[in-house]
Design a protein around this motif. Structure first.
Motif, PDB file in Angstrom:
ATOM      1  N   CYS A   1      -6.382   3.548   5.330  1.00  0.00           N
ATOM      2  CA  CYS A   1      -6.942   4.888   5.124  1.00  0.00           C
ATOM      3  C   CYS A   1      -7.704   5.360   6.364  1.00  0.00           C
ATOM      4  O   CYS A   1      -7.582   6.511   6.774  1.00  0.00           O
TER       5      CYS A   1
ATOM      6  N   SER B   1      -2.842   0.437  -4.379  1.00  0.00           N
ATOM      7  CA  SER B   1      -3.671  -0.398  -3.511  1.00  0.00           C
ATOM      8  C   SER B   1      -2.870  -1.599  -3.021  1.00  0.00           C
ATOM      9  O   SER B   1      -1.958  -2.079  -3.694  1.00  0.00           O
ATOM     10  N   SER B   2      -3.250  -2.073  -1.863  1.00  0.00           N
ATOM     11  CA  SER B   2      -2.641  -3.300  -1.333  1.00  0.00           C
ATOM     12  C   SER B   2      -3.135  -4.529  -2.092  1.00  0.00           C
ATOM     13  O   SER B   2      -2.561  -5.602  -1.989  1.00  0.00           O
TER      14      SER B   2
ATOM     15  N   ASP C   1      -6.176  -5.595  -1.472  1.00  0.00           N
ATOM     16  CA  ASP C   1      -7.181  -6.126  -0.545  1.00  0.00           C
ATOM     17  C   ASP C   1      -7.976  -4.933  -0.029  1.00  0.00           C
ATOM     18  O   ASP C   1      -7.463  -4.102   0.702  1.00  0.00           O
ATOM     19  N   GLU C   2      -9.226  -4.841  -0.438  1.00  0.00           N
ATOM     20  CA  GLU C   2     -10.041  -3.673  -0.106  1.00  0.00           C
ATOM     21  C   GLU C   2     -10.144  -3.427   1.395  1.00  0.00           C
ATOM     22  O   GLU C   2     -10.070  -2.286   1.852  1.00  0.00           O
TER      23      GLU C   2
ATOM     24  N   ASP D   1      -6.956  -1.821   2.519  1.00  0.00           N
ATOM     25  CA  ASP D   1      -6.897  -0.428   2.073  1.00  0.00           C
ATOM     26  C   ASP D   1      -7.753   0.457   2.981  1.00  0.00           C
ATOM     27  O   ASP D   1      -7.332   1.537   3.392  1.00  0.00           O
TER      28      ASP D   1
ATOM     29  N   MET E   1      -5.094   7.007  -2.242  1.00  0.00           N
ATOM     30  CA  MET E   1      -4.337   5.785  -2.424  1.00  0.00           C
ATOM     31  C   MET E   1      -3.611   5.873  -3.763  1.00  0.00           C
ATOM     32  O   MET E   1      -4.230   6.050  -4.799  1.00  0.00           O
TER      33      MET E   1
ATOM     34  N   TRP F   1       0.829  -1.209   0.000  1.00  0.00           N
ATOM     35  CA  TRP F   1       0.000   0.000   0.000  1.00  0.00           C
ATOM     36  C   TRP F   1       0.856   1.249   0.000  1.00  0.00           C
ATOM     37  O   TRP F   1       1.835   1.354   0.733  1.00  0.00           O
TER      38      TRP F   1
ATOM     39  N   GLY G   1       0.149   5.577  -0.136  1.00  0.00           N
ATOM     40  CA  GLY G   1      -0.844   6.637  -0.186  1.00  0.00           C
ATOM     41  C   GLY G   1      -0.570   7.679   0.871  1.00  0.00           C
ATOM     42  O   GLY G   1       0.478   7.675   1.513  1.00  0.00           O
TER      43      GLY G   1
END
Length: 130
Positions: free
Chosen positions: A70, A59-60, A62-63, A66, A56, A41, A43
């Motif tokens: 964040c 992205s990693s 994986d939602e 993320d 971001m 990740w 960001g």
């Protein structure tokens, strides 16, 4: 943070969850996997429409991870937005502003790290329970 909570609760309500709590070994494995994912990740935060927002860049993959990262950043920086705005609006030199903003970042970083650790553990428990 609210988004992360909603996501964790949704995952917790997923079908086929184990009745007993996961073992610490299972949780530890999930923590390692989540942290590996978080390494990807990239960001930061910025202000948009008067609110601290997460941007971001990478992205990693994986939602949930993320959202976790964040959420930690937004939750920890939001209480300092007025101070950051005052620094940005000051007549200080660019170098002075950078130094002052770095001081705020240094102050906020323990909060981000703690929120990150807690979020990773919660997510690991949910995932180890599935």
């Amino acid at each position: 943070m609210i988004g992360l909570f909603a996501l964790v609760m949704a995952q917790a309500a997923a079908p086929e969850a184990k009745a007993e709590p996961p073992s610490e070994e299972d949780v530890a494995r999930e923590i390692v996997a989540i942290n590996r994912t978080l390494d990807k990740w990239k960001g930061g935060i910025f202000k948009q429409d008067g609110k601290v927002t997460c941007r971001m860049q990478v992205s990693s993959g994986d939602e949930a991870v993320d959202i976790l990262r964040c959420g930690a950043m937004v939750g920890c920086y939001t209480p300092h937005v007025d101070r950051l705005d005052a620094i940005a609006a000051s007549d200080a030199t660019r170098e002075e502003k950078q130094a002052e903003m770095q001081a705020v970042t240094d102050e906020v970083q323990p909060c981000v790290e703690q929120a990150h650790r807690q979020g990773v553990r919660r997510l690991a428990i949910v995932r180890a329970s599935l």
